[in-house]
Enzyme design. Structure first.
Site, PDB file in Angstrom:
ATOM      1  N   ASN A 148       0.770  -1.271  -0.098  1.00 36.46           N
ATOM      2  CA  ASN A 148       0.242   0.003  -0.114  1.00 36.46           C
ATOM      3  C   ASN A 148       0.891   1.131  -0.022  1.00 36.46           C
ATOM      4  O   ASN A 148       1.539   1.475   1.025  1.00 36.46           O
ATOM      5  CB  ASN A 148      -0.901  -0.012   1.162  1.00 36.46           C
ATOM      6  CG  ASN A 148      -1.738   1.302   1.312  1.00 36.46           C
ATOM      7  OD1 ASN A 148      -1.920   1.980   0.417  1.00 36.46           O
ATOM      8  ND2 ASN A 148      -2.236   1.485   2.618  1.00 36.46           N
TER       9      ASN A 148
ATOM     10  N   GLU B  41      -5.285  -5.042  10.648  1.00 38.74           N
ATOM     11  CA  GLU B  41      -4.132  -3.812  10.736  1.00 38.74           C
ATOM     12  C   GLU B  41      -4.442  -3.075  12.217  1.00 38.74           C
ATOM     13  O   GLU B  41      -5.276  -2.194  12.042  1.00 38.74           O
ATOM     14  CB  GLU B  41      -4.197  -3.114   9.851  1.00 38.74           C
ATOM     15  CG  GLU B  41      -3.984  -3.580   8.461  1.00 38.74           C
ATOM     16  CD  GLU B  41      -3.361  -2.504   7.480  1.00 38.74           C
ATOM     17  OE1 GLU B  41      -2.262  -2.694   7.038  1.00 38.74           O
ATOM     18  OE2 GLU B  41      -3.997  -1.539   7.128  1.00 38.74           O
TER      19      GLU B  41
ATOM     20  N   LYS C 268       0.012   4.236  -0.244  1.00 40.96           N
ATOM     21  CA  LYS C 268      -0.387   5.507   0.344  1.00 40.96           C
ATOM     22  C   LYS C 268      -0.182   6.904  -0.551  1.00 40.96           C
ATOM     23  O   LYS C 268      -0.058   6.641  -1.730  1.00 40.96           O
ATOM     24  CB  LYS C 268      -0.149   5.680   1.821  1.00 40.96           C
ATOM     25  CG  LYS C 268       0.120   4.580   2.464  1.00 40.96           C
ATOM     26  CD  LYS C 268       0.342   4.599   4.062  1.00 40.96           C
ATOM     27  CE  LYS C 268       0.652   3.447   4.756  1.00 40.96           C
ATOM     28  NZ  LYS C 268       0.857   3.692   6.137  1.00 40.96           N
TER      29      LYS C 268
ATOM     30  N   HIS D 287      -9.397   1.115   5.399  1.00 36.48           N
ATOM     31  CA  HIS D 287      -8.286   1.435   5.978  1.00 36.48           C
ATOM     32  C   HIS D 287      -8.328   2.377   6.925  1.00 36.48           C
ATOM     33  O   HIS D 287      -9.205   3.340   6.722  1.00 36.48           O
ATOM     34  CB  HIS D 287      -7.211   1.973   4.873  1.00 36.48           C
ATOM     35  CG  HIS D 287      -5.993   2.028   5.415  1.00 36.48           C
ATOM     36  ND1 HIS D 287      -5.232   3.058   6.249  1.00 36.48           N
ATOM     37  CD2 HIS D 287      -4.933   1.148   5.159  1.00 36.48           C
ATOM     38  CE1 HIS D 287      -4.191   2.504   6.386  1.00 36.48           C
ATOM     39  NE2 HIS D 287      -3.973   1.640   5.680  1.00 36.48           N
TER      40      HIS D 287
HETATM   41  C1  PEP Z   1      -0.749   0.472   6.340  1.00 36.36           C
HETATM   42  O1  PEP Z   1      -0.755   1.574   6.376  1.00 36.36           O
HETATM   43  O2  PEP Z   1      -1.539  -0.250   5.620  1.00 36.36           O
HETATM   44  C2  PEP Z   1       0.428  -0.240   6.747  1.00 36.36           C
HETATM   45  C3  PEP Z   1       0.473  -1.606   7.010  1.00 36.36           C
HETATM   46  O3  PEP Z   1       1.579   0.506   7.136  1.00 36.36           O
HETATM   47  P1  PEP Z   1       3.080  -0.107   7.623  1.00 36.36           P
HETATM   48  O4  PEP Z   1       3.483  -1.427   7.003  1.00 36.36           O
HETATM   49  O5  PEP Z   1       3.939   1.005   7.433  1.00 36.36           O
HETATM   50  O6  PEP Z   1       2.845  -0.104   9.029  1.00 36.36           O
END
Ligand code: PEP
Length: 246
Positions: A7, A165, A9, A96
């Site tokens: 991802n 997450e 972003k 998300h």
């Molecule tokens: C995310 O934003 O979905 C994520 C998992 O970020 P990170 O791996 O940087 O913690």
């Protein structure tokens, strides 16, 4: 099937595709390549050009979000699942925590899932508790609510992936212990089985890197990863895959 989803972003311009060339090269030569999928969700601005480039290659392109209406509407700056599918994406993230914190409600998320599936996008539905909820031992009740208020039996579970997450882990370098994550993953799969009879794939996301993946890979219930920060570097992303299959 396992999943490594990157991802991006708010990252990337057209020339950032060079990161994906390297990942695609590794992926196409990897002896384990049939065991997993690599999906990258760049920003909306890059979906069409990247999807065109990778159409006949291994990497699959997805979207980071979609609007909760079908086709076209008068909502300024909104991008519908129909529009996303038409430029070549095959997946979309929904729910998300970045978008939940900007106001996505369960009702909106349900519409997003519904219209994404209707437009033949596979959905990666994100759930997770925040630091306060974890401290107050509310993790399971939060997760159950996030799942049961949005996912419906009538949705095709084969086109849904759930990504757990924990918000306190995203971008912080903090991760759950093996024992903690195992219990949570078992719980999530139980809730999913109650909805769909058979659980969709379950991913973990939050500060995944080439080192800690060694611990995550021991958890049977985890079918792959949603990777933020480490997906912006081909080396870091490839290291996660390499160490997973080591
Ligand atoms: C995310 O934003 O979905 C994520 C998992 O970020 P990170 O791996 O940087 O913690």
């Amino acid at each position: 099937m396992k999943y490594f989803i990157g991802n991006w972003k708010m990252f990337g311009v057209p020339k950032s595709i060079s990161i994906l060339h390297k990942i695609n090269y590794y992926y196409s030569k990897d002896k384990n390549r049939r065991k997993y999928r690599v999906i990258i969700t760049p920003p909306y601005t890059l979906i069409e050009s990247y999807a065109k480039y990778f159409k006949k290659k291994k990497i699959i392109i997805g979207s980071q979000n979609c609007y909760q209406k079908d086709q076209f509407s008068s909502n300024t700056a909104a991008i519908s699942p129909y529009m996303i599918k038409k430029v070549g994406a095959n997946y979309t993230l929904v729910g998300h925590s970045d978008n939940r914190s900007e106001g996505d409600t369960n009702e909106m998320l349900k519409n997003k899932v519904h219209f994404a599936l209707k437009n033949n996008l596979k959905v990666v539905f994100c759930i997770g508790e925040n630091k306060k909820e974890k401290k107050n031992k509310k993790t399971f009740s939060v997760l159950k609510k996030q799942l049961s208020k949005v996912l419906e039996k009538k949705f095709n579970k084969n086109n849904i992936i759930v990504a757990y997450e924990p918000i306190w882990s995203i971008g912080t370098g903090k991760i759950p212990s093996k024992n903690e994550l195992e219990k949570t993953a078992i719980y999530i799969k139980k809730v999913l089985k109650d909805i769909f009879k058979k659980s969709p794939a379950l991913l973990y996301g939050g500060s995944v890197d080439g080192n800690n993946v060694e611990m995550f890979k021991k958890i049977r219930e985890i079918d792959g990863f949603l990777i933020g920060g480490a997906s912006k570097s081909s080396k870091k992303f490839i290291d996660i895959i390499k160490n997973y299959y080591r």
